[in-house]
Design an enzyme around this catalytic site. Structure first.
Site, PDB file in Angstrom:
ATOM      1  N   GLN A  59      22.175 -26.350 -39.686  1.00  0.00           N
ATOM      2  CA  GLN A  59      23.627 -26.199 -39.896  1.00  0.00           C
ATOM      3  C   GLN A  59      24.357 -26.637 -38.621  1.00  0.00           C
ATOM      4  O   GLN A  59      24.809 -27.760 -38.523  1.00  0.00           O
ATOM      5  CB  GLN A  59      23.958 -24.777 -40.316  1.00  0.00           C
ATOM      6  CG  GLN A  59      23.480 -24.486 -41.747  1.00  0.00           C
ATOM      7  CD  GLN A  59      23.871 -23.114 -42.250  1.00  0.00           C
ATOM      8  OE1 GLN A  59      24.700 -22.421 -41.685  1.00  0.00           O
ATOM      9  NE2 GLN A  59      23.253 -22.704 -43.349  1.00  0.00           N
ATOM     10  N   CYS A  95      17.366 -18.674 -35.165  1.00  0.00           N
ATOM     11  CA  CYS A  95      18.451 -19.464 -35.737  1.00  0.00           C
ATOM     12  C   CYS A  95      19.540 -18.485 -36.165  1.00  0.00           C
ATOM     13  O   CYS A  95      19.244 -17.477 -36.802  1.00  0.00           O
ATOM     14  CB  CYS A  95      17.957 -20.258 -36.947  1.00  0.00           C
ATOM     15  SG  CYS A  95      19.290 -21.111 -37.801  1.00  0.00           S
ATOM     16  N   THR A 219       6.042 -15.843 -17.296  1.00  0.00           N
ATOM     17  CA  THR A 219       6.878 -15.148 -18.273  1.00  0.00           C
ATOM     18  C   THR A 219       7.407 -13.827 -17.728  1.00  0.00           C
ATOM     19  O   THR A 219       8.306 -13.228 -18.316  1.00  0.00           O
ATOM     20  CB  THR A 219       6.108 -14.877 -19.588  1.00  0.00           C
ATOM     21  OG1 THR A 219       4.998 -14.046 -19.286  1.00  0.00           O
ATOM     22  CG2 THR A 219       5.648 -16.156 -20.244  1.00  0.00           C
ATOM     23  N   SER A 304      -0.289 -14.753 -19.442  1.00  0.00           N
ATOM     24  CA  SER A 304      -1.721 -14.527 -19.246  1.00  0.00           C
ATOM     25  C   SER A 304      -2.073 -13.046 -19.419  1.00  0.00           C
ATOM     26  O   SER A 304      -1.216 -12.169 -19.281  1.00  0.00           O
ATOM     27  CB  SER A 304      -2.136 -14.981 -17.846  1.00  0.00           C
ATOM     28  OG  SER A 304      -1.509 -14.170 -16.878  1.00  0.00           O
ATOM     29  N   PHE A 754      31.204 -18.437 -35.408  1.00  0.00           N
ATOM     30  CA  PHE A 754      31.325 -17.200 -36.196  1.00  0.00           C
ATOM     31  C   PHE A 754      32.547 -16.365 -35.809  1.00  0.00           C
ATOM     32  O   PHE A 754      32.497 -15.129 -35.870  1.00  0.00           O
ATOM     33  CB  PHE A 754      30.033 -16.366 -36.088  1.00  0.00           C
ATOM     34  CG  PHE A 754      28.793 -17.200 -36.198  1.00  0.00           C
ATOM     35  CD1 PHE A 754      28.489 -17.848 -37.379  1.00  0.00           C
ATOM     36  CD2 PHE A 754      27.947 -17.381 -35.116  1.00  0.00           C
ATOM     37  CE1 PHE A 754      27.370 -18.661 -37.494  1.00  0.00           C
ATOM     38  CE2 PHE A 754      26.823 -18.196 -35.207  1.00  0.00           C
ATOM     39  CZ  PHE A 754      26.526 -18.828 -36.398  1.00  0.00           C
ATOM     40  N   SER A1037      37.053 -18.751 -43.787  1.00  0.00           N
ATOM     41  CA  SER A1037      36.454 -19.475 -44.932  1.00  0.00           C
ATOM     42  C   SER A1037      37.408 -20.510 -45.497  1.00  0.00           C
ATOM     43  O   SER A1037      37.308 -20.892 -46.666  1.00  0.00           O
ATOM     44  CB  SER A1037      36.055 -18.513 -46.064  1.00  0.00           C
ATOM     45  OG  SER A1037      35.214 -17.514 -45.630  1.00  0.00           O
ATOM     46  N   GLU A1218      32.039 -16.795 -45.501  1.00  0.00           N
ATOM     47  CA  GLU A1218      31.932 -15.462 -44.903  1.00  0.00           C
ATOM     48  C   GLU A1218      31.467 -14.383 -45.873  1.00  0.00           C
ATOM     49  O   GLU A1218      30.897 -13.378 -45.453  1.00  0.00           O
ATOM     50  CB  GLU A1218      33.298 -15.032 -44.366  1.00  0.00           C
ATOM     51  CG  GLU A1218      33.861 -15.948 -43.315  1.00  0.00           C
ATOM     52  CD  GLU A1218      35.267 -15.541 -42.950  1.00  0.00           C
ATOM     53  OE1 GLU A1218      35.479 -15.111 -41.821  1.00  0.00           O
ATOM     54  OE2 GLU A1218      36.158 -15.640 -43.810  1.00  0.00           O
TER      55      GLU A1218
HETATM   56  C1  FAD Z   1      10.257 -13.336 -24.333  1.00  0.00           C
HETATM   57  C2  FAD Z   1       9.120 -12.454 -23.908  1.00  0.00           C
HETATM   58  C3  FAD Z   1       8.565 -11.579 -24.814  1.00  0.00           C
HETATM   59  C4  FAD Z   1       7.523 -10.756 -24.442  1.00  0.00           C
HETATM   60  N1  FAD Z   1       7.030  -9.868 -25.342  1.00  0.00           N
HETATM   61  C5  FAD Z   1       6.051  -9.023 -24.971  1.00  0.00           C
HETATM   62  C6  FAD Z   1       5.548  -8.057 -25.867  1.00  0.00           C
HETATM   63  O1  FAD Z   1       5.988  -7.971 -27.016  1.00  0.00           O
HETATM   64  N2  FAD Z   1       4.568  -7.234 -25.433  1.00  0.00           N
HETATM   65  C7  FAD Z   1       4.056  -7.319 -24.178  1.00  0.00           C
HETATM   66  O2  FAD Z   1       3.155  -6.568 -23.853  1.00  0.00           O
HETATM   67  N3  FAD Z   1       4.521  -8.208 -23.308  1.00  0.00           N
HETATM   68  C8  FAD Z   1       5.505  -9.051 -23.667  1.00  0.00           C
HETATM   69  N4  FAD Z   1       5.983  -9.952 -22.769  1.00  0.00           N
HETATM   70  C9  FAD Z   1       5.478  -9.903 -21.399  1.00  0.00           C
HETATM   71  C10 FAD Z   1       4.366 -10.897 -21.168  1.00  0.00           C
HETATM   72  O3  FAD Z   1       3.255 -10.554 -21.917  1.00  0.00           O
HETATM   73  C11 FAD Z   1       4.039 -10.850 -19.709  1.00  0.00           C
HETATM   74  O4  FAD Z   1       5.168 -11.303 -19.016  1.00  0.00           O
HETATM   75  C12 FAD Z   1       2.891 -11.782 -19.420  1.00  0.00           C
HETATM   76  O5  FAD Z   1       1.713 -11.345 -19.981  1.00  0.00           O
HETATM   77  C13 FAD Z   1       2.745 -11.945 -17.944  1.00  0.00           C
HETATM   78  O6  FAD Z   1       1.799 -12.979 -17.721  1.00  0.00           O
HETATM   79  P1  FAD Z   1       2.172 -14.282 -16.921  1.00  0.00           P
HETATM   80  O7  FAD Z   1       0.942 -15.065 -16.783  1.00  0.00           O
HETATM   81  O8  FAD Z   1       3.307 -14.977 -17.503  1.00  0.00           O
HETATM   82  O9  FAD Z   1       2.581 -13.615 -15.557  1.00  0.00           O
HETATM   83  P2  FAD Z   1       3.440 -14.222 -14.394  1.00  0.00           P
HETATM   84  O10 FAD Z   1       4.880 -14.128 -14.707  1.00  0.00           O
HETATM   85  O11 FAD Z   1       2.931 -15.542 -14.017  1.00  0.00           O
HETATM   86  O12 FAD Z   1       3.082 -13.154 -13.268  1.00  0.00           O
HETATM   87  C14 FAD Z   1       3.468 -11.819 -13.440  1.00  0.00           C
HETATM   88  C15 FAD Z   1       2.954 -10.932 -12.308  1.00  0.00           C
HETATM   89  O13 FAD Z   1       1.548 -10.774 -12.428  1.00  0.00           O
HETATM   90  C16 FAD Z   1       0.911 -11.135 -11.244  1.00  0.00           C
HETATM   91  N5  FAD Z   1      -0.355 -11.751 -11.613  1.00  0.00           N
HETATM   92  C17 FAD Z   1      -0.573 -12.621 -12.615  1.00  0.00           C
HETATM   93  N6  FAD Z   1      -1.884 -12.875 -12.718  1.00  0.00           N
HETATM   94  C18 FAD Z   1      -2.491 -12.166 -11.762  1.00  0.00           C
HETATM   95  C19 FAD Z   1      -3.829 -12.005 -11.369  1.00  0.00           C
HETATM   96  N7  FAD Z   1      -4.812 -12.625 -11.981  1.00  0.00           N
HETATM   97  N8  FAD Z   1      -4.081 -11.195 -10.339  1.00  0.00           N
HETATM   98  C20 FAD Z   1      -3.114 -10.548  -9.705  1.00  0.00           C
HETATM   99  N9  FAD Z   1      -1.826 -10.655 -10.018  1.00  0.00           N
HETATM  100  C21 FAD Z   1      -1.531 -11.449 -11.043  1.00  0.00           C
HETATM  101  C22 FAD Z   1       1.852 -12.077 -10.536  1.00  0.00           C
HETATM  102  O14 FAD Z   1       1.659 -12.054  -9.156  1.00  0.00           O
HETATM  103  C23 FAD Z   1       3.194 -11.510 -10.938  1.00  0.00           C
HETATM  104  O15 FAD Z   1       3.528 -10.469 -10.083  1.00  0.00           O
HETATM  105  C24 FAD Z   1       7.005 -10.815 -23.111  1.00  0.00           C
HETATM  106  C25 FAD Z   1       7.560 -11.697 -22.195  1.00  0.00           C
HETATM  107  C26 FAD Z   1       8.609 -12.525 -22.588  1.00  0.00           C
HETATM  108  C27 FAD Z   1       9.205 -13.465 -21.583  1.00  0.00           C
HETATM  109  S1  FES Z   2      21.364 -24.207 -37.256  1.00  0.00           S
HETATM  110 FE1  FES Z   2      22.735 -23.172 -35.926  1.00  0.00          FE
HETATM  111  S2  FES Z   2      21.436 -21.831 -34.868  1.00  0.00           S
HETATM  112 FE2  FES Z   2      20.104 -22.728 -36.323  1.00  0.00          FE
END
Ligand code: FAD
Ligand code: FES
Length: 1285
Positions: A59, A95, A219, A304, A754, A1037, A1218
C-alpha cells in the site's frame, strides 16, 4: 540479505538481517543483496517483487522492500518452502497498512504444500478454493452470479527460476578459501574495530582491552549504542575464531560455540530432537520452543547464544532454561579455562554476570536429559512473536526413579527482577516431596515468596507478573502430572487421569498463517474494454515499491550544503523555561547553529506555538533545534543543549486528574427526547464505564521534511510527508512572514500517515523552514522513531461513563453518556474528534432518548491529534460496552440486544436529527451473520467452553456505522489540473495525497474511464500547491470522493473542448482529436473543481448533519483465550462492508483489512505507557507492539455488500478507508465474551469492566481464579511505574 561462503560446508549461506543492526565492519567477506539488486523496472523484476505487487501486498510501500528481501532470502535458501517457514520468515517484518493477508497470499504462491488455487488459473482464487474446502462459504453467497472473489490472476505470474539468481561473487569465495590467519583492524574517527585471527589473539586482545565488548551479533550492543548512549572506543569482533562457532555432540550432550547464531542453534536443536530419543532431548525441546518465538528471523540470524547469555537481560528467554537444567559454561581467558554452571550465582545484577573482565564465554554445554527428568519453558509476551517476554520461566524437575518423589526442582524466572531469578525456597522445601495434589498450593505460596516484586517495580504490571509466575507453575504442575501418569501407569499418585477439562492449560497456542476469502461485486458488462473502474487494479506504484525505486522524502539526494535539523524537546511535563544554554552544543563538530523562537521572522503561532516560548506543557514539547552537517552531529549537539526548568503546578496527566482540576478545553452536548422521563419508564437501569487507551500512528515513514530556500524573492520549496500541503504551505509562510505564493509544498508519496501527518508535519516543516531561512541552506529533518513517537501524539485516550435505561426484553430506551478525551497540551483536532465521538455514540442503534456530554481534557501530555476514524472507534467501544452490560443484565445474548436495537428503515433519525437510509445497516448485519455462520459457531463456542476449563472461546458480532467526510463544510471542496500534450499523453494533478491508500490509482481509473483512454496514457506525478492550490487535507475517507469528482470535472471540461473534433472525425483516435484541437488553437489544459455538500452540526441546538453519508458494516470475531496467561488467539473474523459500487475492490478490501488490523491493535495490544511524571516509555517497536503477522485472525474473510448504491459519491462508491478500524472492536467484545465464560467457572456472572486494549494483563487479571486471588493487591499509596492516562 547477507551471503557468506562457508569453507567447511562448501556452501553459500544466505541470511536476512536488519540493516540498522549491521555495522559495515561486520560485512567483511560478505555479499550484500538489496531490493534494488534483485530486480528493477529498468531491467526486469524478480518474481517476489512481482507477486507482492500484483497480489496487492503493498500500500504505502514503505515496508515492501523488507518483505521482499525476507521472502527472497527464504527462497534462496529453500526454493519451495513450507507455509510454516513462510510464517517464520515474515514474523520479523512489520506492515502498518495491509493487515498482512495479501502479502501472505502473494508469497504463499511459492510454497510447496500450498492449497492455493492461485496456481490453478484465472477461474478460481486460492481464497475461494480454500474457503470452499473448509466449508466456510457454505452459507455465504457462494452461487451469487454477481460476485467475484479473485483479486489477482496467477496465470501470467513469472515463474521462480533459480538459475537466474545473482551469483555469489567468485572473488569473495576465493578470498574465503585462501584466507590466512590475519588480524583485521578498521579504524574510524573515534573507534577501532578488531577482527582477531584466532582464539589466542582474541584472548590476548581481551586481556589488553578488558572493557572492549565482544561484538558478535550486535543485537544487544547496537541498541545500547543507539538508544542508551553506550560508546566503545575498541570493539572486538570474533568472526574468525572457529572455536566460538563449533558444534560438538558428546556422550553427555551438546557443546555449542558461544558465537553460534540463535538461528543456527535452533536448527541444530530441531534436528537433534527429531533424531534423538525424546527422553534425552527435554532441554533441547524447551529451548526450541523459546527459540521459535525469540525475535524474528533477522534477529536470530545475527544474535548469538553467548551474547544472549552474557547480555544478562532479565527477559532472556534462554537463561531460565539453561539455568534450570544446569547447563555448563566454558570460560576462557589468557590465564586459562574454567567451567561454571549457569546458575543463580552467574547473574550478579542488571545486565551483569560473574564473568571476569578479561574472560569470555567459549562454549555452552547443554546436557541430555534422562528418564524421570522433565524440563519445560514458558513465556508470555505482549505479542506472541518478536517481543520480549513480560515473564518467562524455565522449570526442571527430577524424580527418584519409578516414583513421584522429587529429587531436584529448579525453577528460574525472567521478567521479575533485575536478573533471571531462582525460586530458591521452592527448590529447597520441595525436594523429597511427592508430586501430588497437596503440592500445588504450597508451591504457589513459596513461589510468591521467592518472587517478590515491589509495587513500583520497573516495568509495572506487578500483580500480573506475579500471577504469571504461579500460573506458569500450574501449567508445569499439570504437564508433569500428565507425564508421570504415562510413566507410572497404575502407580500414579493421583489415582486418576487428569480431568479432561484441565488439559486445556497444557496445550500452547499454535501460530498459523492467515487465510480467508474476499468477495466483491463484478463490474457492469457495459464498460469499454480497458476501463478499470470496478476492477481490482494493482496499486499504481506497487512495482516501484517492490523494487525500491519509489521515492520518499528522505530518498531525495542531498542538496549542496544541506544541513540536518535535530529538535530539542522538553524533559519536563509542566515547567517554566529558566534558561537555554547551547554553548557546549555549538562547539561540537559539524554544528552550524541553534534555532530558537528569536529566529522566527513571522509568527510563532499557527494553531499552536511553533517553538515553545517560555512554558513547556509536556515532555516532548519542541523548544529549539540544532542544525549541523549530518544527523549524528545534529543529534549529539541537540543532546548537549542544557535547559534549566522551574517546575510548575498542577501536573495534569490522566483523565482523572483533568476531571478533578476541571481542566477542559471544551464541553459539547447532544441530546434527544426526554432522558429523565425515559429512565423513570425503563424497567431497569445499569451504569458502567470503559477506558479506551490511546494509540500511536506508527506509520512506517516517520515525519520527514526537506526545505530548500530559493534565495530569490524569498521563495521556499518544501518537500514534506504531509497529508495537508495547504496547511503546511500556510504555516511555513506565516512563520516566515511571507505571502503564501512564495511557498511551494510538494508531496510525491507518503509512507503511511493514518491522520498523524495532518497537523504535526506542518509544524516541523515550519521549524525546518526557519532553519533554512536563518542559514540560507537546505535543511532536512527526518525524525527518529523514538522522537516521532514522543512528539507527535496519537489517538485520544477516552473515558466513557454511562447510564442506560432498558426494558426487560432488551430494548434500550434511554442512554446518558459522559465522555472525556485526553487532548494533551494543545488543541490540535481535539474538538472535532470529540464532536465525532458524540455524533457517533449511537453507533448502529436507534435509542429514543439520549443525553451525551463530551469533555475535551487539557493535560500535560503531547497533544493528541487526528487518527484514522477520528474518535469513532472510541465511540463504538463505549456503545458496545453498554450494550453488553444490558444483555448480561437481561440474561440475553449480546447479539439479540444489538439486533433488536438496530436502526431500521429508509428514514432513520440520529439524535441530532440527521435522516439517513439505514437499510444497508441491517443488510450488512444479516449478511455477516450468514457469512460467519454465527449461530452455529456460537453453539460450538459454548460446547468448547463446557469442555475446557483454562481455555475459553468467545464470539461477538457488532454493527458498524461510520460517517464519511469532513464535518466542516469548507473542507468539502477539491481541485484538479489536467494537461494534454501533443503526443496525446495526459498529465494529471489533483489536491489529494497518496498515503498508500491507493488514491492515485483510483484517480487514474476515474480519469481513464472519463477520457476513455488507457490508464497508461495518463501520468500522475506528484501533489503540489503550485499546481492545485487551496487543497483540503487527505483524510476522513474522503480523498476519492472529493478529488475524484474534481478530476471528473476536469476530464469533462476537456472532453467538451475535444467534442467538435470528435464529432467531425468520429472514427478518429484520441491522438487525432488532440492534434486537431491544437491545430485549432484550443487549450488542452483544464482545471476541475468539486463543491461538496454543506454539512455541519449546530452544537448549540444539537442539530444538523455530521456527514453526507455513512458507511455501514458488520464484523464478527471469534477468539480463544488462555485464562492462565491472558494470551489470546484470533481464530476468525468476518467483515461485511457496504462500499457502495467499489471503484477498486482490491484497494477497498486492502483498506478494510488494513484498517481492521489497526483496530485489532488498538483494541487488543497497542498500549502507550507513561511514567507518573508524564514521560512516554513506549518509544519504539521494542516497547510498543503493533500487530504482526502472528496476530491476524487465522481466517479473515471480507465481503463487500453487493448491490449497494450511493448517489452521494463518485460512481456510487463509498469512502471506506477508515470504517473497518471499528471492526477491531468485535475482537475486544469476543475476548470479553470469552472472559465472561471463564468467570462463570467460579460463579461470577455479572457485568465487569474490560478496558481497551485487552492486553494479556487485562485478560489474565479479569479471569479471576485461585491464582489471581493469591496475589495481594498493590498498596494504594505506592507509586506505580506507569499510569493510565
Ligand atoms: C529486536 C530484538 C528482539 C529480541 N527478542 C528477544 C527475545 O524475544 N528473547 C530473548 O531472549 N532475547 C531477545 N533479544 C535479545 C537477543 O537475543 C540478544 O541481544 C542476543 O542474543 C545477543 O547476542 P549478540 O551476539 O547479538 O550480542 P552482542 O550484541 O554482539 O553482544 C552482547 C553482549 O554480550 C557480550 N558477549 C557476546 N558474546 C560473548 C562471549 N562469547 N563471551 C563474552 N561476552 C560475550 C558482548 O561483549 C556484549 O556485552 C532480542 C533482541 C532484539 C534486537
Ligand atoms: S505497505 Fe505501508 S507499511 Fe506495509
Amino acid at each position: 540479505m547477507i551471503s557468506k561462503y562457508n569453507t567447511q560446508e562448501k556452501k553459500i549461506l544466505h541470511f536476512s538481517v536488519n540493516a540498522c543492526l549491521t555495522p559495515v565492519c561486520m560485512l567483511h567477506g560478505a555479499a550484500v543483496t538489496t531490493v534494488e539488486g534483485i530486480g528493477s523496472t529498468r531491467t526486469s523484476i524478480h518474481p517476489v517483487q512481482e507477486r507482492i505487487a500484483k497480489a496487492h501486498g503493498s500500500q504505502c510501500g514503505f515496508c515492501t522492500p523488507g518483505m521482499v528481501m525476507s521472502m527472497y532470502t527464504l527462497l534462496r535458501n529453500n526454493p519451495a518452502p513450507s507455509t510454516a517457514q513462510l510464517q517464520q520468515c515474515l514474523a520479523g517484518n512489520l506492515c502498518r497498512c495491509t493487515g498482512y493477508r495479501p502479502i501472505v497470499d502473494a508469497f504463499r504462491t511459492f510454497c510447496t504444500a500450498s492449497t492455493c488455487c492461485q496456481r490453478r488459473g484465472p477461474e478460481e482464487s486460492c481464497h475461494r478454493g480454500k474457503a470452499e474446502q473448509d466449508g466456510i462459504m457454505a452459507e455465504s453467497k457462494d452461487s451469487d452470479q454477481d460476485m467475484c472473489s479473485q483479486l489477482f490472476k496467477t496465470d501470467d505470474l513469472l515463474p521462480l527460476d533459480e538459475t537466474q539468481e545473482l551469483i555469489f561473487p567468485p572473488e569473495l569465495m576465493l578470498m574465503e578459501e585462501r584466507r590466512e590467519e590475519r588480524t583485521l583492524v578498521f579504524r574510524g574517527e573515534r573507534m577501532m574495530w578488531i577482527i582477531p585471527a584466532n582464539l589466542e589473539e582474541l584472548l590476548e586482545l581481551k586481556s589488553q582491552y578488558p572493557k572492549a565488548p565482544l561484538l558478535v551479533g550486535n543485537t544487544n550492543i547496537g541498541p545500547n549504542m543507539k538508544f542508551k548512549g553506550a560508546f566503545y572506543p575498541v570493539i572486538i569482533h570474533p568472526a574468525n575464531v572457529s572455536e566460538l562457532h563449533s558444534v560438538q555432540f558428546t556422550e553427555e550432550g551438546l557443546r555449542l560455540g558461544a558465537a553460534c547464531s540463535l538461528g543456527h542453534v535452533k536448527n541444530i536443536l530441531e534436528k537433534a530432537t527429531a533424531e534423538i530419543t525424546s527422553e534425552k532431548t527435554e532441554i533441547f525441546r524447551a529451548l526450541v520452543g523459546q527459540l521459535c518465538v525469540l525475535g524474528g528471523e533477522q534477529i536470530r540470524n545475527m544474535a548469538s547464544l553467548g551474547g544472549n547469555i552474557v547480555s544478562g537481560a532479565p527477559t532472556s528467554d534462554l537463561n531460565p532454561i539453561l539455568a534450570a537444567s544446569k547447563c555448563v559454561l566454558e570460560l576462557a581467558s589468557k590465564g586459562g579455562r574454567r567451567e561454571i554452571h549457569l546458575d543463580e550465582n552467574f547473574f550478579v545484577g542488571f545486565a551483569k554476570t560473574s564473568l571476569r573482565p578479561e574472560e569470555l564465554l567459549l562454549s555452552v554445554f547443554i546436557p541430555y536429559s534422562r528418564k524421570w527428568q522433565f524440563v519445560l519453558a514458558f513465556r508470555q509476551a505482549p505479542r506472541r512473536q518478536n517481543a520480549f517476554s513480560t515473564v518467562n520461566a524455565g522449570m526442571q524437575v527430577v524424580f527418584k526413579d519409578e516414583t513421584n518423589v522429587i529429587t531436584d526442582l529448579r525453577m528460574f524466572f525472567g521478567g521479575v527482577g533485575p536478573t533471571t531469578v531462582f525460586a530458591k525456597r521452592c527448590s529447597k522445601e520441595l525436594t523429597n516431596r511427592s508430586w501430588d495434589e497437596n503440592l500445588l498450593r504450597q508451591t504457589c505460596e513459596l513461589l510468591l515468596d521467592d518472587i517478590s516484586l515491589p509495587d513500583s517495580a520497573p516495568g509495572g504490571s506487578v500483580q500480573f507478573r506475579r500471577t504469571l509466575t504461579i500460573s506458569f507453575f500450574y501449567k508445569f504442575y499439570l504437564q508433569v502430572w500428565q507425564r508421570l501418569q504415562q510413566l507410572l501407569g497404575k502407580e500414579d499418585p493421583f489415582g486418576a487421569n487428569i480431568p479432561e477439562r484441565l488439559c486445556s492449560a497444557t496445550i500452547p497456542f499454535s501460530i498459523e498463517l492467515p487465510r480467508g476469502f474476499q468477495s466483491f461485486q463484478k463490474v457492469f458488462s457495459d464498460q469499454f474494454s480497458g476501463d478499470g473502474v470496478g476492477q481490482p487494479v494493482m496499486h499504481l506504484s506497487a512495482i516501484k515499491h517492490a523494487t525500491g525505486e519509489a521515492v520518499y522524502c528522505d530518498d531525495i539526494p542531498r542538496q549542496d550544503g544541506e544541513l540536518v535539523l535535530a529538535l530539542v524537546t522538553s524533559t519536563q511535563a509542566h515547567a517554566k523555561i529558566v534558561s537555554i544554554d547551547a554553548s557546549k552544543a555549538l562547539q561540537l563538530p559539524g554544528v552550524f547553529d541553534i534555532i530558537t523562537t528569536q529566529d522566527i521572522p513571522g509568527k510563532n503561532i499557527g494553531m499552536d506555538e511553533i517553538l515553545c516560548e517560555s512554558e513547556v506543557t509536556c515532555v516532548g514539547h519542541i523548544i529549539c533545534g540544532i542544525v549541523a552537517d549530518n544527523q549524528r552531529h545534529a543529534k549529539m549537539a541537540a543532546a548537549a543543549v542544557k535547559i534549566s526548568y522551574e517546575d510548575l503546578e498542577p501536573l495534569i496527566l490522566t483523565l482523572e486528574d483533568a476531571i478533578q482540576h476541571k481542566s477542559f478545553y471544551a464541553h459539547f452536548k447532544l441530546g434527544n427526547g426526554n432522558v429523565d422521563a425515559a429512565f423513570e419508564k425503563a424497567d431497569q437501569q445499569v451504569e458502567g464505564q470503559i477506558h479506551i487507551g490511546g494509540q500511536e500512528h506508527f506509520y512506517m515513514e516517520t515525519h520527514s521534511i526537506l526545505v530548500v530556500p530559493k534565495n530569490e524573492d524569498r521563495e521556499v520549496e518544501v518537500v514534506c510527508s504531509t497529508q495537508d500541503p495547504n496547511f503546511t504551505q500556510s504555516l511555513v509562510a506565516e512563520t516566515l512572514g511571507i505571502p503564501y505564493n512564495r511557498v511551494t509544498v510538494r508531496v510525491k508519496r507518503i509512507g503511511g500517515s493514518f491522520g498523524g501527518k495532518v497537523r504535526k508535519a506542518s509544524r516541523i516543516a515550519a521549524i525546518a523552514a526557519v532553519a533554512a531561512h536563518k542559514t540560507g541552506r537546505s535543511v532536512r529533518c527526518i525524525l527518529e522513531r523514538g522522537e516521532d513517537m514522543l512528539i507527535s501524539g496519537g489517538r485520544h485516550p477516552t473515558l466513557g461513563r454511562y447510564k442506560v435505561g432498558y426494558m426487560s426484553d432488551g430494548r434500550i430506551i434511554a442512554v446518558e453518556v459522559s465522555c472525556y478525551t485526553n487532548g494533551g497540551n494543545e488543541l490540535d483536532y481535539s474538538l472535532t474528534v470529540m464532536q465525532q465521538i458524540l455524533s457517533m455514540l449511537d453507533s448502529g442503534y436507534h435509542i429514543p432518548h439520549v443525553c451525551l456530554n463530551g469533555f475535551v481534557c487539557k493535560t500535560n501530555l503531547p497533544s493528541n491529534t487526528a487518527f484514522r476514524a477520528f474518535g469513532q472507534p472510541q465511540a463504538i467501544a463505549i456503545t458496545e460496552s453498554w450494550i453488553t452490560d444490558v444483555a448480561t443484565k437481561c440474561g440475553l445474548s449480546a447479539e439479540k440486544v444489538r439486533e433488536m436495537n438496530l436502526y431500521r428503515g429508509e428514514e432513520a433519525c440520529t439524535p441530532y436529527k440527521q435522516i439517513f437510509d439505514s437499510r444497508n445497516q441491517l443488510n450488512c448485519w444479516n449478511e455477516c451473520l450468514q457469512m460467519a455462520s454465527y449461530h452455529n459457531r456460537k453453539i460450538s463456542v459454548e460446547e468448547f467452553n463446557k469442555l475446557n476449563c483454562w481455555k475459553k472461546r468467545g464470539i461477538s458480532i457488532v454493527p458498524l456505522r461510520k460517517s464519511v467526510g469532513f464535518s466542516e463544510s469548507i473542507f468539502n471542496q477539491a481541485g484538479a489540473l489536467l494537461h494534454v500534450y501533443e503526443d496525446g499523453s495526459v498529465l494529471l494533478t489533483h489536491g489529494g495525497i497518496e498515503l498508500g491508500q491507493g488514491l492515485h490509482t483510483k484517480i487514474l481509473q476515474i480519469a481513464s474511464h472519463e477520457l476513455k483512454i488507457p490508464r497508461s496514457a495518463i501520468h500522475l506525478s506528484e501533489t503540489s500547491t503550485e499546481k492545485v492550490p487551496n487543497t483540503t487535507p487527505t483524510a476522513a475517507s474522503f480523498g476519492t470522493d472529493l478529488n475524484g469528482m474534481a478530476v471528473k470535472d476536469a476530464c469533462q471540461s476537456l472532453l467538451q473542448r475535444l467534442q467538435p473534433f470528435m464529432d467531425e472525425n468520429p472514427k478518429g483516435t484520441w491522438n487525432d482529436w488532440v492534434k486537431e484541437a491544437l491545430n485549432n488553437k484550443v487549450s488542452l489544459s483544464t482545471t476541475g473543481f468539486f463543491k461538496g455538500e454543506d454539512v455541519s452540526i449546530d452544537w448549540e441546538k444539537g442539530e444538523g448533519t455530521i456527514a453526507s453519508y455513512f458507511v455501514f458494516g458488520a464484523a464478527c470475531s471469534e477468539v480463544e483465550i488462555d485464562c492462565l496467561t491472558g494470551d489470546h488467539k484470533n481464530i476468525r473474523t468476518d467483515i461485511v462492508i457496504d462500499a457502495g459500487q467499489s471503484i477498486n475492490p482490491a484497494v477497498d478490501i486492502g483498506q478494510i483489512e488494513g484498517a481492521f488490523t489497526q483496530g485489532l491493535g488498538l483494541f487488543t495490544m497497542e498500549e502507550l505507557k507513561y511514567s507518573p511524571k508524564g514521560v512516554l516509555y513506549t518509544r519504539g517497536p521494542t516497547q510498543y507492539k503493533i500487530p504482526a503477522v502472528c496476530d491476524i485472525p487465522e481466517q479473515l474473510n471480507v465481503s463487500l455488500l453487493p448491490r449497494s448504491q450511493n448517489p452521494k459519491a463518485i460512481y456510487s462508491s463509498k469512502g471506506i478507508s477508515e470504517a473497518a478500524v471499528l471492526a477491531g472492536c468485535s475482537v475486544l467484545y469476543a475476548i470479553k465474551d470469552a472472559i465472561a465464560a471463564a468467570r462463570e467457572e467460579i460463579g461470577l456472572t455479572g457485568n465487569f469492566t474490560l478496558n481497551s486494549p485487552s492486553t494479556p494483563e487485562r485478560i489474565r487479571m479479569a479471569c479471576i481464579d485461585q491464582f489471581t486471588e493469591m496475589v495481594p493487591d498493590c498498596v494504594p499509596e505506592s507509586i506505580p511505574w506507569a499510569i493510565v492516562v
